[in-house]
Structure formats: structure tokens, C-alpha cells
Design an enzyme around this catalytic site. Structure first.
Site, PDB file in Angstrom:
ATOM      1  N   HIS A  89      38.321  35.685  37.089  1.00 35.95           N
ATOM      2  CA  HIS A  89      39.065  35.488  38.332  1.00 35.95           C
ATOM      3  C   HIS A  89      39.319  34.012  38.618  1.00 35.95           C
ATOM      4  O   HIS A  89      38.663  33.132  38.063  1.00 35.95           O
ATOM      5  CB  HIS A  89      38.316  36.111  39.511  1.00 35.95           C
ATOM      6  CG  HIS A  89      37.002  35.429  39.797  1.00 35.95           C
ATOM      7  ND1 HIS A  89      35.816  35.823  39.211  1.00 35.95           N
ATOM      8  CD2 HIS A  89      36.662  34.375  40.592  1.00 35.95           C
ATOM      9  CE1 HIS A  89      34.828  35.057  39.634  1.00 35.95           C
ATOM     10  NE2 HIS A  89      35.322  34.154  40.476  1.00 35.95           N
ATOM     11  N   ASP A  91      39.402  30.979  41.446  1.00 40.18           N
ATOM     12  CA  ASP A  91      38.956  30.467  42.748  1.00 40.18           C
ATOM     13  C   ASP A  91      39.923  29.366  43.148  1.00 40.18           C
ATOM     14  O   ASP A  91      39.878  28.258  42.586  1.00 40.18           O
ATOM     15  CB  ASP A  91      37.548  29.880  42.658  1.00 40.18           C
ATOM     16  CG  ASP A  91      36.477  30.924  42.435  1.00 40.18           C
ATOM     17  OD1 ASP A  91      36.628  32.038  42.963  1.00 40.18           O
ATOM     18  OD2 ASP A  91      35.498  30.624  41.728  1.00 40.18           O
ATOM     19  N   HIS A  95      39.316  29.041  48.670  1.00 39.96           N
ATOM     20  CA  HIS A  95      38.117  29.883  48.603  1.00 39.96           C
ATOM     21  C   HIS A  95      36.970  29.235  49.370  1.00 39.96           C
ATOM     22  O   HIS A  95      36.151  29.927  49.989  1.00 39.96           O
ATOM     23  CB  HIS A  95      37.756  30.089  47.131  1.00 39.96           C
ATOM     24  CG  HIS A  95      36.504  30.871  46.884  1.00 39.96           C
ATOM     25  ND1 HIS A  95      36.191  32.026  47.572  1.00 39.96           N
ATOM     26  CD2 HIS A  95      35.473  30.675  45.995  1.00 39.96           C
ATOM     27  CE1 HIS A  95      35.038  32.501  47.130  1.00 39.96           C
ATOM     28  NE2 HIS A  95      34.578  31.698  46.183  1.00 39.96           N
TER      29      HIS A  95
END
Length: 273
Positions: A89, A91, A95
């Protein structure tokens, strides 16, 4: 909105591994560039997405629910429920920092980058608490030249070979202290502030090593995101790409005000000479 097209000159600087001849010719014949790209090896640096894969312990489990199924409905549709930071994923800076860039504020030009692989897997095999040093970066530059500006720098530890075992990924001792490798501040500052890289990534669940995250210390991730750059976590198959000369493509949905999302990371590798 008219999509932004990267100028050929900028594309050459960002992607030095591709032949300039093909880029020039593609202005007249798009198939020339496509044919050139097809001679390259494509490596998927992402883990398969599933509901029971390793993840940060503070996140709830993901779910996958069938809403419609065949043959009754004539088609199949499923609902996925997961946090943005699930599997391989991204960030984005948002975030950690509300005032910095979210997913939809990161331009497509930051998805395509020279790939730099810092290989410390031997050090990690000897010491799971190993953290990359500035000397590791300088050693890479001694072999390959300066880290190119605009690069995606991936830290190879071979920790992804423990996937998909959550316990092996966390590698906690009897006291609950986690033992897995990570970055350190000096090389990150050198890469982002001196070499002006675009993004970084790693195979573990965190930027910070397990000894730090066991104390809720995420200061290294905070540093990276605080530079208004993004990072990718839980990379895979870095042992299948060279330290230098490849191209990274990081792709994610254009989520409005998104604070994280699973990504597909692909490496385009020059064919063997």
C-alpha cells in the site's frame, strides 16, 4: 480535464533505462515504443490482496462479502471492507499530516520513476534488527553512481519471504518486542534532501524497525511523510530486480482526499544483454 502528458525530455530524465531512440520514434509510431517495452521483463513487486494477510496490529480484519452471485443473479459482485493501509500500500503525506498531500494531490508524474534497490538482505539474515546506514547508500553509489533525482528507492531485506505469516513478519520475542529491520534517519535524510528522490519503500509493515515500533515510535515514517513525499510498504520480489537500471511504476486509485490505499507496483527491467 485534459490529462497531463510528460514531455519526452522529462521522461528521458525520469526513466533512463528506456532507449532514447524508441522514445523519439514513438512520436511518429506509437508501436515502436510498445514493441521496445515488450522486450523488457515485467516484475510484480506487490503481494496478492486478501482479507487475512499480514497487517498492522491496530487495524481491524478486512472482510470480503458476496452481494450477488451466479447463476441466480447472472453475475458476481463482491464488497471489500479494509483500511487504506492494507497489503502492499501507499502512505501519502496526508496519512500523518492533515495539511499535506492526500492521494488525489499526487500527480501521475510521480508514479513512474527510476528504481533504486538498496540490498541489505545479507546483513538482515545475520541480524533481524538491522537498520540501513548511510554507508549502505554510499556503497550503492560507489557501484552505480549517484542515486538519480526523482527515484523510487526500495529497501531489499528479503523480509517479504516470510509472507503471508503474520507471526514471522512481526518476529516478536517472548516479551512481545518485535524484531524486524528498517530504515534509519541519516540515509533517509540523504536520499530525500540531498539526492531529491520521489518516494521510498520497503518489505516490512513499517518504515521504522521493530525495536522502535514496539515502543510506538514511528518517527522515521513521520520524517518521510513530513517531507511531503509518499512511501510504499510491504513490497515483494525485490530479489528479482537489479539494484539499478530498472523502472518502477506505482499505481493507485485516484481516491479523493485518500489517506492510503493498496497499490500495484511493477518494475520494468531491461532485457539481459
Amino acid at each position: 480535464m485534459t490529462p497531463k502528458i510528460l514531455p519526452t525530455s522529462l521522461f528521458r530524465r525520469m526513466v533512463p533505462g528506456l532507449a532514447g531512440l524508441a522514445l523519439t520514434a514513438c512520436a511518429h509510431d506509437p508501436h515502436t515504443l510498445l514493441d521496445t517495452l515488450r522486450t523488457h521483463r515485467l516484475v510484480d513487486l506487490s503481494h496478492p490482496f486478501a482479507v487475512d494477510i499480514p497487517h498492522w496490529s491496530g487495524f481491524p480484519p478486512a472482510t470480503r462479502t458476496t452481494l450477488y452471485d451466479y447463476p441466480q443473479a447472472g453475475f458476481k459482485a463482491e464488497q471489500y471492507c479494509h483500511v487504506g493501509q492494507w497489503g502492499t500500500h501507499i502512505d501519502p503525506p496526508g496519512h500523518f499530516f492533515a495539511q499535506l498531500r492526500m492521494l488525489d494531490a499526487i500527480p501521475a508524474g510521480e508514479m513512474l520513476m527510476p528504481l533504486v534497490v538498496i540490498d541489505v538482505h545479507r546483513q538482515v539474515a545475520a541480524n533481524p534488527d538491522y537498520t540501513v546506514t548511510l554507508a549502505d547508500i554510499i556503497d550503492w553509489e560507489r557501484r552505480h553512481g549517484p542515486v538519480p533525482a526523482g527515484s523510487f528507492v526500495a529497501l531489499r531485506t528479503d523480509w517479504s519471504k516470510r509472507w503471508p505469516d503474520q507471526a514471522k513478519m512481526l518476529n516478536a520475542d517472548a516479551q512481545g518486542v518485535k524484531h524486524y529491520p528498517g530504515w534509519s534517519l541519516e540515509p533517509l535524510k540523504y536520499l530525500y534532501e540531498t539526492r531529491k528522490i520521489t518516494a521510498s519503500g520497503h518489505e516490512t509493515t513499517d518504515t521504522d524497525p521493530g525495536l522502535s515500533t514496539s515502543k510506538d515510535d514511528y518517527s522515521l515514517e513521520s520524517y518521510v511523510l513530513g517531507t511531503n513525499h509518499y512511501q510504499v510498504e510491504l513490497l515483494a520480489h525485490l530479489d528479482a530486480v537489479p539494484e539499478a537500471g530498472a523502472v518502477a511504476l506505482v499505481v493507485w486509485p485516484n481516491v479523493a482526499r485518500g489517506t492510503g490505499f493498496p497499490v500495484r507496483v511493477l518494475a520494468l527491467v531491461n532485457p539481459a544483454p
